[in-house]
Design a protein around this motif. Sequence first.
Motif, PDB file in Angstrom:
ATOM      1  N   LEU A  71      26.650  34.689  -6.912  1.00 11.44           N
ATOM      2  CA  LEU A  71      25.351  35.191  -6.453  1.00 11.44           C
ATOM      3  C   LEU A  71      24.204  34.338  -6.976  1.00 11.44           C
ATOM      4  N   TRP A  72      24.315  33.868  -8.221  1.00  3.90           N
ATOM      5  CA  TRP A  72      23.269  32.966  -8.724  1.00  3.90           C
ATOM      6  C   TRP A  72      23.241  31.686  -7.895  1.00  3.90           C
ATOM      7  N   GLU A  73      24.426  31.232  -7.479  1.00  5.66           N
ATOM      8  CA  GLU A  73      24.487  30.025  -6.652  1.00  5.66           C
ATOM      9  C   GLU A  73      23.920  30.300  -5.258  1.00  5.66           C
ATOM     10  N   VAL A  74      24.134  31.512  -4.741  1.00  4.34           N
ATOM     11  CA  VAL A  74      23.557  31.898  -3.454  1.00  4.34           C
ATOM     12  C   VAL A  74      22.031  31.799  -3.526  1.00  4.34           C
ATOM     13  N   LEU A  75      21.448  32.313  -4.596  1.00  4.39           N
ATOM     14  CA  LEU A  75      19.991  32.277  -4.751  1.00  4.39           C
ATOM     15  C   LEU A  75      19.475  30.851  -4.843  1.00  4.39           C
ATOM     16  N   ARG A  76      20.290  29.971  -5.413  1.00  2.64           N
ATOM     17  CA  ARG A  76      19.877  28.574  -5.532  1.00  2.64           C
ATOM     18  C   ARG A  76      20.047  27.822  -4.216  1.00  2.64           C
ATOM     19  N   THR A  77      21.049  28.209  -3.427  1.00  2.00           N
ATOM     20  CA  THR A  77      21.407  27.469  -2.216  1.00  2.00           C
ATOM     21  C   THR A  77      20.676  27.964  -0.971  1.00  2.00           C
ATOM     22  N   CYS A  78      20.462  29.275  -0.893  1.00  2.00           N
ATOM     23  CA  CYS A  78      19.896  29.885   0.313  1.00  2.00           C
ATOM     24  C   CYS A  78      18.402  30.159   0.160  1.00  2.00           C
ATOM     25  N   TRP A  80      15.065  32.736   0.820  1.00  2.00           N
ATOM     26  CA  TRP A  80      14.632  34.131   0.985  1.00  2.00           C
ATOM     27  C   TRP A  80      13.458  34.125   1.955  1.00  2.00           C
ATOM     28  N   ARG A  81      13.622  34.720   3.135  1.00  2.00           N
ATOM     29  CA  ARG A  81      12.596  34.668   4.178  1.00  2.00           C
ATOM     30  C   ARG A  81      11.995  36.049   4.463  1.00  2.00           C
ATOM     31  N   GLU A  82      10.725  36.056   4.839  1.00  2.00           N
ATOM     32  CA  GLU A  82      10.052  37.282   5.277  1.00  2.00           C
ATOM     33  C   GLU A  82       9.252  36.956   6.535  1.00  2.00           C
ATOM     34  N   VAL A  83       9.402  37.796   7.568  1.00  2.00           N
ATOM     35  CA  VAL A  83       8.681  37.586   8.822  1.00  2.00           C
ATOM     36  C   VAL A  83       8.153  38.922   9.332  1.00  2.00           C
ATOM     37  N   ASP A  84       7.183  38.870  10.231  1.00  2.00           N
ATOM     38  CA  ASP A  84       6.642  40.082  10.836  1.00  2.00           C
ATOM     39  C   ASP A  84       7.548  40.547  11.973  1.00  2.00           C
ATOM     40  N   GLU A  85       7.164  41.655  12.605  1.00  2.00           N
ATOM     41  CA  GLU A  85       7.957  42.164  13.720  1.00  2.00           C
ATOM     42  C   GLU A  85       7.801  41.274  14.949  1.00  2.00           C
ATOM     43  N   GLU A  86       8.802  41.333  15.815  1.00  2.00           N
ATOM     44  CA  GLU A  86       8.822  40.600  17.080  1.00  2.00           C
ATOM     45  C   GLU A  86       8.720  39.088  16.890  1.00  2.00           C
TER      46      GLU A  86
END
Length: 203
Positions: A71-78, A80-86
Motif C-alpha cells: 500500500l505504501w508503494e501504491v501511494l508512491r506509484t499511483c 490521488w485525483r479529485e474531480v467535479d461531477e459530470e
Amino acid sequence: NPDVPEQMDAVIRKALEKDLYSRYRNGAEFAKDLAAVRYRVLDEHYVPPDAARFSQLRRMAFFTEFEDVDLWEVLRTCSWREVDEEVALMREGDSDQRFGIVLEGRVELSIQGRRVMELGPGEVFGVQAWLDQLEHRHMLSAVSLERLSYLEVNPAALALASDELQERFRRQVATAMVRRLGAVSAQLAEHAPKHVALAQALV
C-alpha cells in the motif's frame, strides 16, 4: 524534531526497496523502526505523510490482499485525483491505458451512449485498455456522477513497481472483472428466454 521527516523517509524507502533482500524481512522489523521514529516526535499530534490515505486504502475491499508495504508503494506509484461531477474520465475507443479505483463518489459507465452500470467506492473502472493486449482501447466511457475522488493507476509507472505489486494488481483486477461479468450475465438472464433443455446429462 526537524530530523523526523528524514528518518520517516528512510524507513519508507527501505520498505519500498525493489530488491527483496534490501527490504524489511518482516512486519516486526518494519514496526520497530516506525516506533523508533515515533518516539523521536515531540509533537504528539504528528501524523506520518500519507497516513490518512494509507488508512483509507487499507479499509477498501480492493486492497484486502495487499500487504502494508504494498500500500505504501501504491501511494508512491499511483496518483490521488479529485474531480467535479459530470467530468469525462475515459472515453470509449481511447487508447489511454490508465485506469481508476473509486475512493469516494460514483462513476457511470456507458457504451454507445447507453448507460451500462454505476460504480461506487472500492470499484475499478477503465481497466479494459490495460487488459487488452492487442488494441489497448477503452470499451466503455466513464463519467463522474458527483464530486469524485479516485486513485489513478498509470500502467507505465506500475511497470516500474515491484513484481509483487504488479502481480497483486493483476490478480485483483482480474477477480473484479470476472465478478462483474457474472453480475452482468445475471442481469441479462433475467430478460432472456429459457435455455434449451439438454437431451442427456453431460459426462
